[in-house]
Design an enzyme around this catalytic site. Structure first.
Site, PDB file in Angstrom:
ATOM      1  N   SER A 203       1.757  -1.438   0.195  1.00  0.00           N
ATOM      2  CA  SER A 203      -0.097   0.154   0.087  1.00  0.00           C
ATOM      3  C   SER A 203       0.618   1.641  -0.219  1.00  0.00           C
ATOM      4  O   SER A 203       0.359   2.187  -0.849  1.00  0.00           O
ATOM      5  CB  SER A 203      -0.806  -0.066   1.052  1.00  0.00           C
ATOM      6  OG  SER A 203      -1.874  -1.189   1.527  1.00  0.00           O
ATOM      7  N   HIS A 250       0.996   4.468   4.352  1.00  0.00           N
ATOM      8  CA  HIS A 250       0.025   4.668   3.122  1.00  0.00           C
ATOM      9  C   HIS A 250       0.851   6.520   2.771  1.00  0.00           C
ATOM     10  O   HIS A 250       0.856   7.035   1.630  1.00  0.00           O
ATOM     11  CB  HIS A 250      -1.715   5.321   3.797  1.00  0.00           C
ATOM     12  CG  HIS A 250      -2.465   3.724   3.221  1.00  0.00           C
ATOM     13  ND1 HIS A 250      -3.865   3.470   3.410  1.00  0.00           N
ATOM     14  CD2 HIS A 250      -1.816   2.410   3.162  1.00  0.00           C
ATOM     15  CE1 HIS A 250      -3.619   2.521   3.555  1.00  0.00           C
ATOM     16  NE2 HIS A 250      -2.744   1.989   3.214  1.00  0.00           N
TER      17      HIS A 250
END
Length: 303
Positions: A203, A250
């Site tokens: 991610s 993230h």
């Protein structure tokens, strides 16, 4: 193309043969070197045909086509880096299914227990720095339940959707560098904020691609509204499910990917090569310094 005007005249005259294939008769000659060439050795030219050696020699002086960001144009080539990264993630997932120890030994873990105590010899602070890289290719195992399968499916879809366009515009090496540094940036922020967190997933690198797609799209005048919508949606999901999703990975990947992408997209054309080389190294060096400083803080009181 030049040919003998009367190939049948003179019965004692030997029939010419191709200079590359002596057993093949031919009356066609290369318009550049005037050697005889057979159909397999003919290459169409502006006038007549040329042999393969003359065509290769002429191509040496032709500059290869470049993208708007200076990479070699590979529009007709498959995005091999994108497909290779997807393949590595899928292979790693198969390894996870075969042995739960894969996640235990290669997931991102700083080395600090949930009670704030260091675990000697374990985690990044314990010398297992490779976890910051290997964790990028692992995903939430099925045994964890919840959104385990969705985790890898979404990341691989995003890589498949964004990767080819970025790889063709940036070139394979620049794209690979962007991906790896963004993923590493996500691991670094996890380490800085919560060294006791155990995390896996691509991610961080994927959010780096989101940032790069936006930055490069704006620079090239493309429509970036779809990527903005997708990015905002994922940020909302990230912070609304903070207990299950590592927001540090993230955000770390997003910021790091944006920094590298800005350097790629806005480098002055006259100094593009040097900026594209130095800027990622500077970002990487900064991340390494942060890791060294954090490790020193965590291990300063450990005997």
């Amino acid at each position: 193309m030049s040919t003998d005007p009367n190939p049948s005249s003179g019965s004692d005259t030997p029939v010419p043969t191709c200079y590359r294939h002596p057993g093949r008769e031919t009356y066609v000659r290369c318009t550049r070197c005037d050697r005889y060439i057979c159909p397999d050795c003919m290459r169409d030219a502006a006038v007549g045909h040329q042999c393969v050696e003359c065509v290769a020699e002429a191509n040496k002086g032709v500059r290869p086509a470049r993208t708007r960001l200076g990479a070699r144009d590979t529009q007709d080539a498959p995005p091999v880096v994108t497909y290779s990264l997807i393949g590595l993630c899928l292979l790693a997932y198969v390894a996870e299914l075969a042995s739960p120890r894969v996640v235990d030994e290669f997931a991102m873990f700083g080395g600090e227990s949930r009670f704030g105590q260091m675990i000697p010899g374990l985690g990044v602070a314990g010398g297992e720095w490779y976890r910051m890289i290997t964790s990028m290719f692992l995903h939430q195992p099925l045994s964890a339940g919840g959104f385990a399968l969705t985790h890898i499916l979404f990341n691989m879809w995003a890589l498949w959707a964004l990767g080819p366009a970025l790889e063709r515009e940036l070139g394979r090496l620049r794209f690979f560098t962007l991906y790896m540094i963004a993923g590493f940036g996500g691991s670094v922020l996890i380490y800085l904020v919560d060294a006791g967190q155990v995390a896996v997933g691509a991610s961080g690198a994927i959010f780096g691609l989101f940032a790069a797609f936006f930055v490069i799209g704006r620079k090239l005048g493309g429509d970036v509204r779809p990527i903005v919508f997708l990015l905002v949606l994922n940020l909302v999901i990230t912070f609304s499910a903070s207990s299950a999703i590592s927001w540090e990975a993230h955000i770390g990947g997003l910021v790091t990917g944006a920094l590298v992408a800005v350097a790629y997209a806005y480098a002055p054309e006259a100094r593009r090569k040097i900026v594209h080389l130095v800027a990622p190294l500077v970002v990487l060096a900064g991340l390494v310094v942060l890791v060294v400083v954090k490790t020193s803080q965590l291990t300063s009181g450990v005997a």
